[in-house]
Structure formats: C-alpha cells, structure tokens
Write a protein that holds these residues in place. Structure first.
Motif, PDB file in Angstrom:
ATOM      1  N   GLN A  34       0.873  -1.184  -0.055  1.00 19.09           N
ATOM      2  CA  GLN A  34       0.006  -0.005   0.082  1.00 19.09           C
ATOM      3  C   GLN A  34       0.792   1.275  -0.010  1.00 19.09           C
ATOM      4  O   GLN A  34       0.571   2.389  -0.603  1.00 19.09           O
ATOM      5  N   PHE A  51       2.328   1.548  -3.765  1.00 21.37           N
ATOM      6  CA  PHE A  51       1.239   1.894  -4.826  1.00 21.37           C
ATOM      7  C   PHE A  51       0.603   3.409  -4.123  1.00 21.37           C
ATOM      8  O   PHE A  51       0.017   4.076  -5.008  1.00 21.37           O
ATOM      9  N   THR A 107       0.540   6.263  -6.801  1.00 24.68           N
ATOM     10  CA  THR A 107      -0.891   7.271  -7.088  1.00 24.68           C
ATOM     11  C   THR A 107      -0.616   8.654  -7.093  1.00 24.68           C
ATOM     12  O   THR A 107      -0.960   9.103  -7.759  1.00 24.68           O
ATOM     13  N   THR A 109      -5.031   0.630  -4.546  1.00 23.34           N
ATOM     14  CA  THR A 109      -4.132   0.909  -3.429  1.00 23.34           C
ATOM     15  C   THR A 109      -4.856   0.556  -2.077  1.00 23.34           C
ATOM     16  O   THR A 109      -4.133  -0.042  -0.825  1.00 23.34           O
TER      17      THR A 109
END
Length: 225
Positions: free
Chosen positions: A49, A52, A56, A192
């Motif tokens: 997470q 990502f 993002t 995510t």
C-alpha cells in the motif's frame, strides 16, 4: 542518437507499444515488481500500500501535468526572430509532456513484473532522449537559444522563466487527451486501498477504452509534437 521521422510523428503508437510489451511480460512472470519485493515480509500488505500510494501520487502529478501541457500550444518561433513568449507549463520546463510520460512509466512499472519495468522505463527514457536530441538539432534551433537558456529541460523551475503569451487554454481538449491518466488515477486509488488486482485490470482497461474512444481520430493520424 536523434529520433527518426517515424519516432517523432508516431510517439503515441510507440508509447502504447511499450506499455503492451511491458504488460505482456506477465507471461514470463506472474508477480509484479512490488509484490515480488515484499511478499516475504510479515507486513507485506502494508508495504504494498505504501508503494502503490506513492505511485498514485506520482500518477496524479502525471495526469495534472499532461492535462496542463495539452491545454496550451507548444512554444513557437516566428518566421523571423526568436521565441518571445509561451504559456502554461512551458514557462517552467521545456518538455512537460515527455516528463509526464516518464512519470507514467515509473508508475506503470510498479504494476508489471521486473522485465516489464525495465523494458517500459528504459524504452520511454531512450525515446525521450532521442526526441530531445532531434528537437535540439532541428533547423532553426539557434532561434531557440534564449528560451533554452532560460527554461529548464525536464526539472520544473519554481517560478516562470519566460514571458507569458496569454493564449486561452483548451481545457476540454486537454482533459480528453489525458482521460486515461485520470481514469487510471481513480483506479489506482481504489486498488491501493483494496490491493485487489482485478480492480487495477478492469480500471486500466476501461480507462484505455474511454481514452481511445475520445481520441481515436487523433491516434489514427498521430502526429505528436
């Protein structure tokens, strides 16, 4: 090592080809580079997470930069004389669209296996380099000297480095051209949070189809600047 005529006039086609080849490396390796790096950690989901999430944020910057750059015309040289003004991001850096593509390659590189990451980032970097060399070796390049001396190549300046021309932005056209990046950004946010591969796959596919539908005529007759 400057880009050929084909490379210059079919940048979108080459960009899509690199993306397709990168995704195709899943036939060689089923694990994306992030999962392959963190799968043996006890907190692998959290590390995914984080990776990502950073991706993002970069993708959001990429989408905003591409939209901003697409809304304004490229700096132009008059028939006689030098560049005297420009608009949008071109006052901060010379090649915002190429920077956007490199950022996109970094983000997409997180979603594919290691061979795809290398292929995508390396290919985009090589193409960007060749396009810049071609541009700087073009006829009439001497008339760009003042602009090139004042405005950074790829790393944006904190303040405008060239006079404002005052051209009205074409935001509708810009958002249409950057539609896939905004769609992918939305998909990446959800992915995510959930880490569900199917969301990334479906979101990416839908984003591409929407972008293609909105820009089909431009892609078919692609003459990217």
């Amino acid at each position: 090592m400057k880009a050929t005529y084909f490379e210059y006039h079919h940048q979108t086609l080459l960009h899509l080809l690199l993306v397709g080849l990168a995704v195709a490396t899943y036939f060689l390796d089923q694990d994306d580079i992030v999962w392959a790096s963190v799968r043996h950690h006890t907190n692998s989901a959290f590390l995914e997470q984080v990776a990502f999430g950073v991706g993002t944020l970069i993708l959001l910057i990429c989408a905003a930069l591409e939209t901003w750059a697409s809304a304004y015309p490229l700096p132009a040289v008059p028939s006689f004389g030098h560049v005297i003004s420009c608009d949008g991001p071109y006052r901060y850096l010379q090649y915002p669209l190429l920077l956007s593509r490199l950022l996109f390659a970094l983000v997409l590189g997180l979603l594919v296996p290691l061979p795809g990451t290398i292929l995508l980032i390396g290919g985009e970097a090589l193409l960007a380099f060749r396009l810049v060399v071609r541009d700087r070796d073009s006829l009439g390049a001497d008339r760009w000297q003042e602009y090139r001396a004042a405005v950074p190549l790829m790393i944006p300046a904190l303040h405008p480095r060239f006079p404002l021309r005052g051209v009205e932005a074409s935001w509708g056209e810009a958002f249409r051209w950057a539609a896939s990046k905004w769609g992918l950004t939305a998909s990446m946010i959800v992915f995510t949070l959930t880490l569900r591969d199917r969301i990334a796959e479906i979101g990416g596919g839908i984003s591409f189809l929407i972008w293609l539908a909105l820009n089909f005529s431009r892609v078919v007759g692609s003459h990217d600047s």
